[in-house]
Design a protein around this motif. Structure first.
Motif, short mmCIF file in Angstrom:
data_model
loop_
_atom_site.label_atom_id
_atom_site.label_comp_id
_atom_site.label_asym_id
_atom_site.label_seq_id
_atom_site.Cartn_x
_atom_site.Cartn_y
_atom_site.Cartn_z
N VAL A 311 24.35 49.25 37.44
CA VAL A 311 24.63 47.90 37.91
C VAL A 311 25.93 47.93 38.69
CG1 VAL A 311 25.26 45.54 37.25
CG2 VAL A 311 23.37 46.71 36.09
N LEU A 312 25.88 47.45 39.94
CA LEU A 312 27.06 47.41 40.79
C LEU A 312 27.22 46.02 41.36
CD1 LEU A 312 29.35 48.50 42.63
CD2 LEU A 312 27.57 49.24 44.24
N PHE A 313 28.36 45.39 41.12
CA PHE A 313 28.80 44.18 41.81
C PHE A 313 30.02 44.55 42.62
CE2 PHE A 313 27.28 40.54 38.76
CZ PHE A 313 25.99 41.02 38.82
N SER A 314 29.96 44.35 43.93
CA SER A 314 31.12 44.62 44.77
C SER A 314 31.34 43.46 45.71
CB SER A 314 30.92 45.91 45.57
OG SER A 314 32.05 46.17 46.39
N SER A 315 32.43 42.73 45.52
CA SER A 315 32.83 41.68 46.44
C SER A 315 33.77 42.27 47.49
CB SER A 315 33.52 40.55 45.68
OG SER A 315 34.69 41.03 45.05
N ASN A 316 34.08 41.46 48.52
CA ASN A 316 34.95 41.98 49.59
C ASN A 316 34.46 43.34 50.07
OD1 ASN A 316 37.24 41.91 51.28
ND2 ASN A 316 38.43 43.11 49.81
N SER A 317 33.14 43.49 50.16
CA SER A 317 32.58 44.82 50.43
C SER A 317 32.84 45.31 51.84
CB SER A 317 31.06 44.80 50.16
OG SER A 317 30.41 43.88 51.03
N ASP A 318 33.30 44.41 52.73
CA ASP A 318 33.65 44.84 54.08
C ASP A 318 35.11 45.24 54.19
OD1 ASP A 318 34.73 42.33 53.73
OD2 ASP A 318 34.04 41.51 55.65
#
Length: 424
Positions: A311-318
């Motif tokens: 499970v991966l949650f990544s915000s600000n991915s840019d």
């Protein structure tokens, strides 16, 4: 093959003729079929490839590539009421339809500037992929220069019926006509016979663009699901159908409004991702990946479950300056052996979820109410960086934090490692 030599105006490839009907071209082979056509003229609306109404093409795998500077890149259906019939006959066969146009249609129907235009067509293959774009940077009319057109926007005409077990669309703009597009599982005429599960894979052509569906009187960037979509103009298999995979990727907000259970992997990539429901994969090793160039947030408590997948949650991915994970209603994650990563900064979540310098939005990674992360011996990584703001009342200056949790915070990795990296 290229059309338009010496100023003549013809498609690069024409299959069939006007009003041929059931006497149109009939191509059936045991191997693959590949066609590539280009119209290099600048007028009169001819396509890179035109398959006239009634045309039949059957082969193990089918691939069509059409490019036009004067009309549709790849045109399916024209000239009579008999449907175009395309079939990939292998049990693992793929039907690929790709088209590009640089034309802007000034007509009332707006159908001449599409990368791919399908009207009155029956498409069958275990996997169907449609890729369409319009490359004219001057285009501002939404229906005049879309990547994909499925049916006539302003008139009821012949329907397009799609039979497949894996449906893939790649475009920035998809126009849906007055005659709804019906997508069903493979029937007995598909290569490999009738299907039992369905995969959805929709994405924008340009990663910086939303995938927008235009249909009579309105438009939407909402994600497509089983059943009726976009005012009933795109009808997918029924809501009881087993989903084998789900991918949705574009530069617009994504809202998960109802539970999504998959027998494969889930991949979601958008601007701000909002959870109002739960995600579950039941296949061994099926991953759940959620990427947001902005924020990950929720309107309800969220449960995420895998059968050994990560499970991966990544915000600000840019890698920008703003993109927090704020789960104010609680989070439960159970992976049964997979890793759990909550972070940001890139597509791996190996950087920080990034808070902003605004009251109530400053924490990088914040979970309230319920915190229950269980990896069953997988690794757990939590990374967050706060915005530049002083602590005050209901907002903290923490990088990673949990607030008002009951009955208590549970982070259980078994024999796996736990990393909590908070930067304030």
């Amino acid at each position: 093959m290229q059309g338009g030599a010496n100023g003549s105006n013809y498609s690069g490839i024409n299959l069939g003729t006007l009003n041929a009907g059931t006497s149109a071209v009939d191509i059936r082979v045991g191997g693959d079929v590949v066609m590539a056509g280009q119209n290099a003229t600048s007028s009169n609306g001819y396509a890179g490839i035109t398959l006239y109404s009634g045309s039949k093409v059957y082969g193990r795998n089918l691939s069509f590539y059409g490019v036009s500077s004067a009309g549709v890149g790849m045109q399916l259906g024209w000239g009579s009421s008999v449907a175009v019939d395309l079939r990939a006959t292998s049990s693992t066969g793929t039907l690929l339809i790709a088209g590009s146009s640089s034309f802007i249609d000034g007509g009332a129907t707006g159908s001449g500037g599409y990368g791919v235009f399908a009207n009155g067509s029956v498409l069958r293959a275990p996997t169907i992929q449609i890729i369409g774009l319009n490359t004219n940077v001057s285009c501002v009319q939404n229906i005049a220069c879309a990547g994909i057109g499925l049916g006539w926007y302003t008139r009821s005409s012949q329907t397009t019926n799609i039979y497949t077990n894996n449906f893939k669309l790649v475009s920035d703009k998809v126009v849906l006509g007055l005659s709804p597009v019906a997508v069903s599982l493979c029937d007995s005429n598909c290569g490999g016979g009738s299907g039992s599960s369905f995969g959805i894979d929709f994405s924008s052509y340009n990663s910086s663009s939303p995938l927008t569906f235009y249909y009579p009187s309105t438009s939407s960037t909402a994600i497509a699901r089983l059943g009726s979509n976009y005012g009933g103009y795109l009808v997918m298999p029924s809501t009881g159908t087993t989903l084998s995979s789900y991918t949705y990727s574009h530069n617009a907000d994504i809202t998960i409004g109802s539970d999504l259970q998959i027998t494969g992997s889930i991949y979601l990539s958008g601007a701000t991702v909002t959870f109002g429901a739960n995600l579950t994969t039941t296949v061994a090793g099926g991953d759940i990946t959620v990427l947001a160039t902005n924020h990950i947030q929720q309107t309800n408590a969220t449960t995420i479950t895998t059968a050994g997948g990560d499970v991966l949650f990544s915000s600000n991915s840019d890698g920008g300056v703003d993109g927090r994970i704020n789960l104010s209603n609680g989070l439960t994650v159970t992976t049964n052996g997979g890793n759990i990563t909550l972070g940001g900064g890139n597509s791996l979540g190996s950087g920080y979820a990034q808070g902003v310098g605004t009251s109530g939005l400053s924490e990088g990674l914040r979970i309230d109410g319920i915190v229950n992360l269980s990896s069953g011996n997988g690794n757990i990584s939590l990374r967050g960086k706060s915005g530049a703001v002083a602590e005050w009342i209901d907002n903290g200056a923490w990088g990673v934090g949990f607030y008002n949790v009951s009955p208590g915070v549970v982070i259980n990795s078994g024999t796996g490692a736990v990393l909590i990296d908070g930067y304030s």
